[in-house]
Enzyme design. Structure first.
Site, mmCIF file in Angstrom:
data_model
loop_
_atom_site.group_PDB
_atom_site.id
_atom_site.type_symbol
_atom_site.label_atom_id
_atom_site.label_comp_id
_atom_site.label_asym_id
_atom_site.label_seq_id
_atom_site.Cartn_x
_atom_site.Cartn_y
_atom_site.Cartn_z
ATOM 1 N N HIS A 165 0.843 -1.283 0.019
ATOM 2 C CA HIS A 165 0.635 -0.200 0.171
ATOM 3 C C HIS A 165 1.090 0.950 -0.391
ATOM 4 O O HIS A 165 2.190 1.276 0.371
ATOM 5 C CB HIS A 165 -0.881 0.213 1.808
ATOM 6 C CG HIS A 165 -2.095 -1.198 1.267
ATOM 7 N ND1 HIS A 165 -2.039 -1.517 2.559
ATOM 8 C CD2 HIS A 165 -3.238 -1.076 0.389
ATOM 9 C CE1 HIS A 165 -3.751 -2.428 2.104
ATOM 10 N NE2 HIS A 165 -4.018 -1.762 0.589
ATOM 11 N N CYS A 252 -3.058 1.331 9.337
ATOM 12 C CA CYS A 252 -3.855 0.594 9.145
ATOM 13 C C CYS A 252 -4.866 -0.218 9.859
ATOM 14 O O CYS A 252 -6.125 -0.645 9.542
ATOM 15 C CB CYS A 252 -3.192 -0.948 8.511
ATOM 16 S SG CYS A 252 -1.929 -1.145 7.817
HETATM 17 C C1 CIR Z 1 -3.668 -6.873 3.686
HETATM 18 O O1 CIR Z 1 -2.542 -7.631 2.780
HETATM 19 O O2 CIR Z 1 -4.380 -6.557 3.248
HETATM 20 C C2 CIR Z 1 -3.287 -7.564 5.330
HETATM 21 N N1 CIR Z 1 -2.290 -8.789 5.775
HETATM 22 C C3 CIR Z 1 -2.932 -6.076 5.430
HETATM 23 C C4 CIR Z 1 -3.186 -4.670 5.493
HETATM 24 C C5 CIR Z 1 -2.975 -3.828 5.773
HETATM 25 N N2 CIR Z 1 -3.346 -2.401 5.211
HETATM 26 C C6 CIR Z 1 -3.064 -1.054 5.442
HETATM 27 O O3 CIR Z 1 -1.808 -1.261 5.429
HETATM 28 N N3 CIR Z 1 -3.836 -0.270 5.280
#
Ligand code: CIR
Length: 257
Positions: A165, A252
Site C-alpha cells: 500500500h 492500517c
Molecule cells: C492485507 O494484506 O490486506 C493485510 N494483511 C494487511 C493490511 C494492511 N493495511 C494497510 O496497509 N492499510
C-alpha cells in the site's frame, strides 16, 4: 488538522490466517496481538481522541485493519471496494459504524469494477495521494478523485512498484513533514515536502501516524524515532510486531477523523 474520533476493530483469532507477503516471519500470536492492540488504543487515547472499538470479526482475518474498507475526509466518508477477495466484505461491516458519524449525503462508495484500499490513500491537507497498487486500480482512483472533487477536495495518483500500500512506504506527519522510504524517496509527487528518509533496514518504521501533534512510532525503529523527535514532535512508541507478520502497521489499524 485535528482528529476527534478514531475507529478500531479488535483482531479476531483468525488474524493468524491474515494475508501476508512475509510468511517467514511466522503467524501472529493472538494473545500478544490483543495486548499490542490494547496498547495502541491507550496511545490513541493519550492523543485526545474518542476511540470507538468494534468487535472482532472472525469471518474476516484482516478486519482489524479498518483503514482499508473506508476513507474518512473532513467533508465525508468513502466506503471503498477492497481489492483482495477475502477482504471485500469488510466494507459492509464498517458502513453502519461510519453512518453513525455521517449522514447520507456525506457517505459515498467506490463500486466495481473500481477497487480501492484505504491503505493506498494518504491525506495531505485537502489533497489525497492515491497509490495505484495490486489492490487499487485505475477505475477505483478515477471514482475516488471524482468524489473528492464533488466535495471541493482533490486527489492524484501515485504508481507503486514495490510495496503493498502507499502508506506502507510514505506517511505525512503534518507541518510539511513526510516520512519516505524506498521507492518513494525520489518520487516527484513528494518533492515539495520536507522529506525524512527512512533507511532500508528500518523501512517498516515509515508507517508512523500523526495524531494531534503526537507521532506514534512502531517499536524497534530507533533511526525513525530519533528523526521524528528531531522534528520536534512528542512521540509515543507502540509495538506492532504481531501485525507486521501480516503486513499491517500503525496506520492500517485505525480510521482517524
Ligand atoms: C492485507 O494484506 O490486506 C493485510 N494483511 C494487511 C493490511 C494492511 N493495511 C494497510 O496497509 N492499510
Amino acid at each position: 488538522t485535528k482528529f476527534t474520533n478514531v475507529i478500531v476493530r479488535k483482531p479476531g483469532k483468525s488474524l493468524c490466517n491474515g494475508i501476508t507477503s512475509a510468511p517467514e516471519l511466522g503467524q501472529p500470536i493472538y494473545e500478544r496481538a490483543v495486548e499490542e492492540h490494547d496498547d495502541y488504543i491507550a496511545a490513541l487515547k493519550q492523543c485526545g481522541v474518542e476511540v470507538t472499538e468494534l468487535p472482532a470479526l472472525e469471518q474476516y482475518p484482516d478486519s482489524c485493519f479498518v483503514e482499508d474498507p473506508a476513507v474518512i475526509t473532513r467533508c465525508g466518508a468513502i466506503i471503498t471496494n477492497p481489492g483482495a477477495d477475502s477482504r471485500n466484505g469488510e466494507k459492509d461491516e464498517i458502513e453502519p459504524t461510519i453512518r453513525q458519524f455521517f449522514d447520507d449525503e456525506h457517505v459515498a462508495h467506490i463500486v466495481s469494477p473500481g477497487t480501492l484500499d484505504g491503505g493506498d490513500v494518504m491525506m495531505v491537507g485537502d489533497h489525497f495521494f492515491v497509490g495505484r497498487s495490486a489492490r487499487t486500480n485505475e477505475e477505483g482512483i478515477r471514482q475516488f478523485i471524482e468524489i473528492l472533487e464533488s466535495w471541493g477536495l482533490s486527489g492524484s495518483e501515485v504508481p507503486l512498484e514495490e510495496v503493498l500500500h502507499l502508506k506502507t512506504g510514505v506517511n505525512y506527519l503534518e507541518d510539511g513533514n513526510m516520512l519516505v522510504s524506498g521507492e518513494f524517496i525520489d518520487k516527484p509527487d513528494f518533492a515539495e515536502y520536507n522529506k525524512v528518509i527512512v533507511p532500508e533496514d528500518e523501512a517498516y518504521g515509515a508507517n508512523c501516524i500523526w495524531v494531534n501533534g503526537t507521532v506514534i512510532v512502531p517499536e524497534g525503529y530507533p533511526t525513525v524515532l530519533a528523526a521524528v523527535q528531531d522534528l520536534g514532535y512528542k512521540t509515543l512508541v507502540v509495538d506492532t510486531s504481531e501485525y507486521r507478520k501480516v503486513d499491517g502497521g500503525l496506520s492500517c489499524l485505525s480510521l482517524r477523523f
